[in-house]
Scaffold this motif. Sequence first.
Motif, mmCIF file in Angstrom:
data_model
loop_
_atom_site.group_PDB
_atom_site.id
_atom_site.type_symbol
_atom_site.label_atom_id
_atom_site.label_comp_id
_atom_site.label_asym_id
_atom_site.label_seq_id
_atom_site.Cartn_x
_atom_site.Cartn_y
_atom_site.Cartn_z
ATOM 1 N N ALA A 404 4.945 -1.801 2.564
ATOM 2 C CA ALA A 404 3.545 -2.234 2.481
ATOM 3 C C ALA A 404 2.718 -1.253 1.656
ATOM 4 O O ALA A 404 2.732 -0.046 1.901
ATOM 5 N N GLY A 405 2.025 -1.780 0.646
ATOM 6 C CA GLY A 405 1.182 -0.967 -0.211
ATOM 7 C C GLY A 405 1.878 -0.387 -1.412
ATOM 8 O O GLY A 405 1.235 0.123 -2.325
ATOM 9 N N LEU A 406 3.236 -0.456 -1.438
ATOM 10 C CA LEU A 406 3.996 0.074 -2.566
ATOM 11 C C LEU A 406 4.745 -1.026 -3.315
ATOM 12 O O LEU A 406 4.608 -1.157 -4.529
ATOM 13 N N THR A 407 5.559 -1.797 -2.605
ATOM 14 C CA THR A 407 6.308 -2.881 -3.261
ATOM 15 C C THR A 407 5.856 -4.263 -2.807
ATOM 16 O O THR A 407 6.192 -5.249 -3.457
ATOM 17 N N VAL A 408 5.149 -4.340 -1.686
ATOM 18 C CA VAL A 408 4.547 -5.601 -1.238
ATOM 19 C C VAL A 408 3.150 -5.300 -0.693
ATOM 20 O O VAL A 408 2.851 -4.165 -0.320
ATOM 21 N N SER A 409 2.320 -6.325 -0.672
ATOM 22 C CA SER A 409 1.002 -6.166 -0.060
ATOM 23 C C SER A 409 1.154 -6.224 1.460
ATOM 24 O O SER A 409 2.227 -6.543 1.978
ATOM 25 N N TYR A 410 0.089 -5.915 2.167
ATOM 26 C CA TYR A 410 0.148 -5.969 3.633
ATOM 27 C C TYR A 410 0.311 -7.401 4.136
ATOM 28 O O TYR A 410 0.650 -7.621 5.295
ATOM 29 N N GLU A 411 0.073 -8.382 3.258
ATOM 30 C CA GLU A 411 0.292 -9.782 3.618
ATOM 31 C C GLU A 411 1.710 -10.223 3.290
ATOM 32 O O GLU A 411 2.090 -11.365 3.528
ATOM 33 N N GLY A 412 2.532 -9.304 2.688
ATOM 34 C CA GLY A 412 3.920 -9.621 2.380
ATOM 35 C C GLY A 412 4.132 -10.183 0.994
ATOM 36 O O GLY A 412 5.241 -10.608 0.657
ATOM 37 N N GLU A 414 4.849 -9.898 -2.907
ATOM 38 C CA GLU A 414 5.529 -8.890 -3.729
ATOM 39 C C GLU A 414 4.614 -8.372 -4.835
ATOM 40 O O GLU A 414 4.098 -9.145 -5.645
ATOM 41 N N GLN A 415 4.416 -7.062 -4.876
ATOM 42 C CA GLN A 415 3.623 -6.426 -5.936
ATOM 43 C C GLN A 415 3.925 -4.929 -5.909
ATOM 44 O O GLN A 415 3.833 -4.280 -4.880
ATOM 45 N N VAL A 416 4.306 -4.380 -7.044
ATOM 46 C CA VAL A 416 4.656 -2.966 -7.132
ATOM 47 C C VAL A 416 3.424 -2.177 -7.555
ATOM 48 O O VAL A 416 2.746 -2.526 -8.513
ATOM 49 N N SER A 417 3.137 -1.110 -6.830
ATOM 50 C CA SER A 417 1.970 -0.286 -7.124
ATOM 51 C C SER A 417 2.358 1.191 -7.157
ATOM 52 O O SER A 417 3.039 1.680 -6.250
ATOM 53 N N TYR A 418 1.910 1.886 -8.200
ATOM 54 C CA TYR A 418 2.122 3.328 -8.314
ATOM 55 C C TYR A 418 0.891 4.103 -7.850
ATOM 56 O O TYR A 418 0.839 5.315 -7.956
ATOM 57 N N MET A 419 -0.103 3.403 -7.332
ATOM 58 C CA MET A 419 -1.363 4.026 -6.912
ATOM 59 C C MET A 419 -1.412 4.107 -5.386
ATOM 60 O O MET A 419 -1.221 3.104 -4.692
ATOM 61 N N GLU A 420 -1.682 5.302 -4.865
ATOM 62 C CA GLU A 420 -1.666 5.519 -3.419
ATOM 63 C C GLU A 420 -2.794 4.780 -2.704
ATOM 64 O O GLU A 420 -2.696 4.504 -1.511
ATOM 65 N N ILE A 421 -3.859 4.450 -3.434
ATOM 66 C CA ILE A 421 -5.007 3.795 -2.790
ATOM 67 C C ILE A 421 -4.630 2.447 -2.201
ATOM 68 O O ILE A 421 -5.254 1.962 -1.254
ATOM 69 N N THR A 422 -3.570 1.817 -2.757
ATOM 70 C CA THR A 422 -3.143 0.506 -2.243
ATOM 71 C C THR A 422 -2.496 0.605 -0.857
ATOM 72 O O THR A 422 -2.208 -0.403 -0.239
ATOM 73 N N LEU A 423 -2.263 1.835 -0.382
ATOM 74 C CA LEU A 423 -1.730 2.013 0.967
ATOM 75 C C LEU A 423 -2.779 1.710 2.035
ATOM 76 O O LEU A 423 -2.444 1.489 3.195
ATOM 77 N N LEU A 424 -4.033 1.706 1.632
ATOM 78 C CA LEU A 424 -5.112 1.405 2.575
ATOM 79 C C LEU A 424 -5.412 -0.089 2.555
ATOM 80 O O LEU A 424 -5.386 -0.731 1.509
ATOM 81 N N ALA A 425 -5.655 -0.643 3.756
ATOM 82 C CA ALA A 425 -5.993 -2.058 3.909
ATOM 83 C C ALA A 425 -6.963 -2.210 5.073
ATOM 84 O O ALA A 425 -7.267 -1.241 5.789
ATOM 85 N N ASP A 426 -7.443 -3.421 5.291
ATOM 86 C CA ASP A 426 -8.417 -3.664 6.362
ATOM 87 C C ASP A 426 -7.875 -3.275 7.731
ATOM 88 O O ASP A 426 -8.606 -2.790 8.588
ATOM 89 N N CYS A 427 -6.549 -3.472 7.942
ATOM 90 C CA CYS A 427 -5.970 -3.241 9.262
ATOM 91 C C CYS A 427 -5.829 -1.763 9.606
ATOM 92 O O CYS A 427 -5.590 -1.415 10.751
ATOM 93 N N TYR A 449 6.400 0.453 6.681
ATOM 94 C CA TYR A 449 5.054 1.018 6.507
ATOM 95 C C TYR A 449 5.190 2.519 6.327
ATOM 96 O O TYR A 449 6.020 3.167 6.985
ATOM 97 N N VAL A 450 4.389 3.081 5.423
ATOM 98 C CA VAL A 450 4.528 4.484 5.038
ATOM 99 C C VAL A 450 4.321 5.425 6.221
ATOM 100 O O VAL A 450 4.927 6.497 6.292
ATOM 101 N N SER A 451 3.490 5.078 7.160
ATOM 102 C CA SER A 451 3.297 5.871 8.375
ATOM 103 C C SER A 451 2.837 4.940 9.484
ATOM 104 O O SER A 451 2.324 3.848 9.208
ATOM 105 N N PRO A 452 2.980 5.342 10.746
ATOM 106 C CA PRO A 452 2.516 4.483 11.845
ATOM 107 C C PRO A 452 1.012 4.245 11.800
ATOM 108 O O PRO A 452 0.548 3.172 12.170
ATOM 109 N N CYS A 453 0.265 5.233 11.339
ATOM 110 C CA CYS A 453 -1.185 5.059 11.231
ATOM 111 C C CYS A 453 -1.519 3.980 10.211
ATOM 112 O O CYS A 453 -2.353 3.113 10.438
#
Length: 610
Positions: A404-412, A414-427, A449-453
């Motif tokens: 989540a946030g790297l190779t897929v969105s939090y909705e599942g 598919e999208q690859v992102s090299y930017m760490e900001i995409t790790l943040l979402a509404d949830c 998920y990159v971390s439990p938080c």
Amino acid sequence: TSNTSLAIELHVFLLASSLAYLAKTMSGAYMNSMLTQIERRFNIPASLVGIINGSFEIGNLLVIAFVSYFGAKLHRPRLIALGCTVMSFACLLISLPHFLMERYQYETALSPLENSSSSMSMCLINQSQFLVLFTECEQKSGSLMWVFVLVGNILRGIGETPIMPLVISYVEDFSKAENSPFYIGCLQVATVIGPFLGFMLGSYCAQLYVDLGFTDIEVTITLTDARWVGAWWLGILICGSVSLLAGIPFCFLPKSLPKEGLANETELLSMRNTSLLQESGARLKMREITKDFIPFLRSLFHNPVYMLFICITVMQFSAFNGMITFMPKYLEQQYGKSASQAIFLIAVYNLPVICIGYFLGGFLMKKFKISTIHAANIAFWISLTEYLIYFAAYFTVCENSPVAGLTVSYEGIEQVSYMEITLLADCNRDCDCSIKVWDPVCGENGITYVSPCLAGCRASDGTRKYTVRHNTSGFSSGNVSAVLGQCDKEANCDMMLQYFLILSIVCSFIYSLGAMPGYMVLIRSLKPEEKSFGVGIHTLASRVFAGIPSPIYFGALIDSTCLKWGTLSCGGEGACRMYDIVTYRYSFFLLLIIIIILLLCLFVYLFVLP
């Protein structure tokens, strides 16, 4: 009696040389297998690991001229003993950072002091831990400890340099002409056994946690985790011990021996007088070598076949060295294997067939008395076949794992992102999570998920090793649980790995089969008086233009595909935790294609030369 004593001394020299050959190839294979562990332990990028790997060649180059010109005139057994001792000291120096650095602490979102049965909030815990890390960063040591490994690898290259040329020259000088090929062939067996033992040792040590016997907390990560570091220091100490033992017998061997098979005292005396005459003419010979240096160099540079073959070797060695250096990492990233499994598979599947290919190639060259032009043709078609088969490996692929946030969105999606900001979402935004920490958890929906938080977890309970985190609002399905670690790779990855290994067996065999015909093209393109010098320049060029730079630019290319970097204690990028394996594969094969196209063009040009 004297003949028996001399035969024993020669056989002792051969046994000691076999052990020295085994020690140097074993330590080389082990170091190559441990590059991923070194990268993670020192939290450095792959390009810097490439520099460390290439530093061995730098050590070779520092003393190769001295060994080539003066080695045969000095006490060769003692010089070999010195080389083994230097290798042993180098191995000790490489392992030294483990004993000087503090215990390895991998990134985690859980507090080391957490009670295994407690329940605690996951929000804000990452942020507080990172604040502690940053305030204490100036007190931590070890950020430049990798320099010990770099210097140790240079010394290992220096120590290894005298072994092969001086052993071969000693055997050639004091054995019967008909026995010499057999003796050298026996020595070559050790160069096959050594890498196999080195990779096996590497596979075993990679399974052991780096702080073996000293860790005071429960290790919650598995062998396939990007934070796992094996006991890299243990195997290199074993290799150093073997090197030290290998050098001991050489200290008691004489500078020279009478020629094997001489029968009586008159012949022995004649042999000694000849040896003295050779030594007295050494200075004259050196002057002649110096005098002929420029004409020989000019002659070689005006030899188009020789110069083309050097270019071909540089291209071929660049591709091979880049692949073999990062092959364990490739298997880890593409097929989700642990470092231990990757090293083991490389050793078992590739080394035996390479050995068979070398022997078979030499046998066929001798059996059919193949000419130079035919040898060049064979080398070309074998290389072309190997590369075409190898590119079939491009289709033995696994796709990116859903993170989540790297190779897929939090909705599942598919999208690859090299930017760490995409790790943040509404949830997870209201938890004020750190986007730097790497402590992956696998959700019931199959997404990592990159971390439990960042997964939206609110609480943690259960044991540290198999922690279940409830109230995970980051999941699309609502309140479900997550477990520690990344989700497993897709089901067909193991099958794809088997296809890849079968292709690698075929390619390794074909590559080794064509090695001897290619080498014969080099030897036969030189005049008899130029052969020794020509082979030396060929070795020098392959080290300078391929052995040193290829691991560096392959490593830099791999770094460019990193999706999530680890974090140093004082901030900044450390070792990569996750790669975009699709781009990794594209880039890796594209670089190889460029090198191979250049290589094939040189081969074609070699055929059209008059």
